[in-house]
Design an enzyme around this catalytic site. Structure first.
Site, short mmCIF file in Angstrom:
data_model
loop_
_atom_site.label_atom_id
_atom_site.label_comp_id
_atom_site.label_asym_id
_atom_site.label_seq_id
_atom_site.Cartn_x
_atom_site.Cartn_y
_atom_site.Cartn_z
N ARG A 46 0.86 -1.19 0.00
CA ARG A 46 0.00 0.00 0.00
C ARG A 46 0.89 1.22 0.00
O ARG A 46 2.11 1.12 0.10
CB ARG A 46 -1.04 0.00 1.14
CG ARG A 46 -0.69 -0.70 2.42
CD ARG A 46 0.40 -0.06 3.20
NE ARG A 46 0.18 1.36 3.38
CZ ARG A 46 1.12 2.25 3.65
NH1 ARG A 46 2.39 1.87 3.74
NH2 ARG A 46 0.86 3.51 3.81
N GLY A 47 0.24 2.40 -0.10
CA GLY A 47 1.01 3.63 -0.27
C GLY A 47 1.08 3.91 -1.77
O GLY A 47 1.39 3.00 -2.55
N ALA A 48 0.80 5.15 -2.14
CA ALA A 48 0.61 5.47 -3.57
C ALA A 48 1.80 5.06 -4.45
O ALA A 48 1.62 4.34 -5.45
CB ALA A 48 0.29 6.95 -3.71
N ASP A 237 -2.17 10.89 -2.09
CA ASP A 237 -2.56 9.83 -3.04
C ASP A 237 -2.96 10.39 -4.39
O ASP A 237 -2.86 9.72 -5.41
CB ASP A 237 -3.70 8.99 -2.44
CG ASP A 237 -3.16 8.15 -1.30
OD1 ASP A 237 -3.08 8.66 -0.17
OD2 ASP A 237 -2.75 7.00 -1.56
N LYS A 248 -4.72 9.95 3.26
CA LYS A 248 -5.37 9.08 4.23
C LYS A 248 -6.43 9.81 5.06
O LYS A 248 -6.22 10.94 5.48
CB LYS A 248 -4.28 8.49 5.15
CG LYS A 248 -4.75 7.55 6.24
CD LYS A 248 -5.64 6.44 5.76
CE LYS A 248 -5.05 5.63 4.62
NZ LYS A 248 -6.06 4.85 3.87
#
Ligand code: MRU
Length: 344
Positions: A46-48, A237, A248
């Site tokens: 996860r994480g852009a 994001d 987030k």
């Protein structure tokens, strides 16, 4: 980081399984593009920037799977696979950015045979991964200059090596300031409901020996009010052309409180997180995740059956609350519509 977020070896994408951290350090093995789509959707990775790079390897794995098909069929099957990968999470634009980069390469190799295209796709995925680390280090250098000696920094979610291929965005700036000997201190929001702050950011901070304190999300307001925070650093994001920024869930609330108490509030994100095609944040699709993320904690029910749940994974911070956007090409300042357009 002691543990790599991802590594592509012998045709397999190894992803540090972020659902299991900090207790278990284990790698998820993605052997097909469907495995990659699953890993992104389930937040193994996860994480852009990290999901962008993982998706690029996903495109390559799809190409390998369709390698033996005639050129036209290869191309249409690959497009289908790319659509599945792109749909695995809707908010972070880096996912589409990486897939489109891979697609452009296929288009540019129109006259080549399939084997050549497949080999070129692997090189492109590796380039995307490598560039991500270089980009993060460039952002860290620009960002570090904004961090005063002895500063106390508040951060939200996980924007570190785990959210990228390596080094990190907002946490990358923090890392850089720490190694520059700035004697910084960090407050990390736990980041409900999935606890990326507690499980992942705290893991990275402890591993690096950066002085840090974990707080419940709701504690941030009193720290900002009481003058305990010198600056807020968060990731992104998707950033609209006017600077409105999806990040987030909880970031918007933080930005409002920081603005109220005149605490500088910076976004740290690569240019690939900017969606130049959308004029403002109202165009950003916000992912809604499973009610289970609220009704259960690690498989144990904590809310009664029958309760309704609203669980957006992201919110949009209005550009007016943002002091600056730290990119690899320098720090963008308001008016963001102009500073963002100047990047083109
Ligand atoms: O739902 P997640 O964990 O993928 O959300 C991550 C974030 O919101 C990060 O702040 C963002 O992707 C930037 S990461 C460098």
């Amino acid at each position: 980081m002691k543990h790599e977020t991802m590594a592509f070896k012998a045709g397999v994408l190894h992803l540090l399984d972020q659902r299991k951290l900090p207790e278990i350090v284990e790698y998820f093995q993605a052997r097909t593009y469907k495995d990659v789509a699953f890993a992104i959707g389930e937040m193994v990775v996860r994480g852009a920037p990290a999901i962008g790079a993982a998706a690029a390897y996903g495109v390559y794995l799809a190409a390998v799977e369709f390698n033996d098909l005639p050129k036209q069929e290869f191309q249409s099957k690959l497009q289908e696979a790319n659509r599945l990968l792109a749909a695995s999470r809707p908010t972070a634009v880096n996912l589409n950015w990486a897939i489109q980069r891979m697609e452009r390469l296929v288009a540019a190799q129109k006259t080549e045979n399939v084997d050549t295209v497949v080999a070129a796709l692997l090189k492109e995925a590796e380039r995307i991964a490598r560039e991500d680390v270089e980009t993060n280090k460039a952002m860290a250098r620009h960002g570090e200059a904004l961090v005063p000696h002895g500063a106390t920094i508040l951060t939200h979610c996980n924007t570190g090596a785990l959210a990228t291929v390596g080094w990190g965005t907002a946490l990358g700036v923090i890392r850089q300031a720490h190694y520059a000997g700035k004697r910084i201190r960090v407050y990390a929001d736990e980041t409900r409901p999935r606890l990326q702050g507690a499980n992942l950011t705290a893991f990275e901070l402890v591993e690096e020996g950066i002085p840090a304190t974990l707080i419940a999300d709701s504690v941030a307001a009193i720290l900002l009010r009481d003058g305990k925070i010198d600056l807020v650093l968060v990731g992104a994001d998707r950033i609209a052309a006017n600077g409105d920024t999806a990040n987030k869930i909880g970031t918007y609330m933080l930005s409002e409180i920081a603005a109220r108490f005149a605490v500088p509030f910076y976004i740290v994100a690569p240019v690939s997180t900017i969606d130049f095609a959308i004029p403002d944040g109202s165009y950003i699709e916000i992912e809604e995740r499973s009610p289970q993320e609220l009704t259960h904690i690690r498989g144990v029910r904590v809310a009664p059956e029958g309760i309704k749940v609203y669980n957006p994974a992201f919110d949009v911070t209005p550009h007016a609350n943002i002091t600056g956007i730290i990119t690899e090409r320098g720090v963008l300042r308001p008016p963001f519509d102009r500073s963002i357009a100047a990047l083109l």
